[in-house]
Motif scaffolding. Structure first.
Motif, PDB file in Angstrom:
ATOM      1  N   GLY A   3      13.738  19.329  21.136  1.00  0.00           N
ATOM      2  CA  GLY A   3      14.276  19.227  22.493  1.00  0.00           C
ATOM      3  C   GLY A   3      15.738  19.620  22.593  1.00  0.00           C
ATOM      4  N   ASP A   4      16.488  19.517  21.475  1.00  0.00           N
ATOM      5  CA  ASP A   4      17.903  19.851  21.509  1.00  0.00           C
ATOM      6  C   ASP A   4      18.143  21.347  21.708  1.00  0.00           C
ATOM      7  OD1 ASP A   4      18.562  17.187  21.118  1.00  0.00           O
ATOM      8  OD2 ASP A   4      18.662  17.399  18.943  1.00  0.00           O
ATOM      9  N   SER A   5      17.254  22.176  21.208  1.00  0.00           N
ATOM     10  CA  SER A   5      17.445  23.620  21.338  1.00  0.00           C
ATOM     11  C   SER A   5      16.897  24.158  22.665  1.00  0.00           C
ATOM     12  CB  SER A   5      16.808  24.352  20.163  1.00  0.00           C
ATOM     13  OG  SER A   5      15.419  24.117  20.123  1.00  0.00           O
ATOM     14  N   TRP A   6      16.101  23.367  23.363  1.00  0.00           N
ATOM     15  CA  TRP A   6      15.471  23.822  24.600  1.00  0.00           C
ATOM     16  C   TRP A   6      16.471  24.288  25.658  1.00  0.00           C
ATOM     17  CZ3 TRP A   6      11.304  26.019  25.932  1.00  0.00           C
ATOM     18  CH2 TRP A   6      10.856  26.039  27.249  1.00  0.00           C
ATOM     19  N   PRO A   7      17.568  23.564  25.928  1.00  0.00           N
ATOM     20  CA  PRO A   7      18.513  24.045  26.949  1.00  0.00           C
ATOM     21  C   PRO A   7      19.070  25.432  26.631  1.00  0.00           C
ATOM     22  CG  PRO A   7      18.945  21.747  26.474  1.00  0.00           C
ATOM     23  CD  PRO A   7      17.942  22.234  25.448  1.00  0.00           C
ATOM     24  N   SER A   8      19.343  25.687  25.367  1.00  0.00           N
ATOM     25  CA  SER A   8      19.854  26.995  24.960  1.00  0.00           C
ATOM     26  C   SER A   8      18.787  28.076  25.132  1.00  0.00           C
ATOM     27  CB  SER A   8      20.311  26.924  23.505  1.00  0.00           C
ATOM     28  OG  SER A   8      20.680  28.193  23.050  1.00  0.00           O
ATOM     29  N   ILE A   9      17.576  27.783  24.720  1.00  0.00           N
ATOM     30  CA  ILE A   9      16.471  28.739  24.872  1.00  0.00           C
ATOM     31  C   ILE A   9      16.228  29.016  26.351  1.00  0.00           C
ATOM     32  CG2 ILE A   9      13.972  29.020  24.575  1.00  0.00           C
ATOM     33  CD1 ILE A   9      14.318  27.370  21.948  1.00  0.00           C
TER      34      ILE A   9
END
Length: 88
Positions: A3-9
């Motif tokens: 979930g931490d990488s989702w905003p960047s993706i």
């Protein structure tokens, strides 16, 4: 996917969608990416507008529910859009 990488993706996808929309508006007719031109080649469902709509729906999902099938759908859509066919 964590979930931490989702905003960047998500931000990256949204930026690329914005660029796709601008490029399609500028070059879509010449490249025969309009709904009409794609339809003549039996690819009417593979427009930039449809891709954008589907991706926006995808981006609204909880990242924990995203499946490999979701990714495969977009790869297929993009590949079908850009696979060369004789120009009409």
């Amino acid at each position: 996917m964590d979930g931490d990488s989702w905003p960047s993706i998500r931000a990256n996808i949204e930026q690329n969608l914005h660029e796709l929309t601008k490029t399609n508006a500028r070059l879509g007719k010449d490249l025969q990416f309009t709904s009409e031109a794609l339809g003549k080649r039996k690819r009417g469902a593979f427009t930039a507008q449809k891709l954008t709509k589907d991706l926006n729906r995808f981006l609204a999902k909880d990242p924990k529910t995203v499946l490999n099938n979701d990714y495969a759908h977009f790869f297929t859509h993009i590949r079908t859009m850009i696979t060369p066919l004789p120009l009409l």
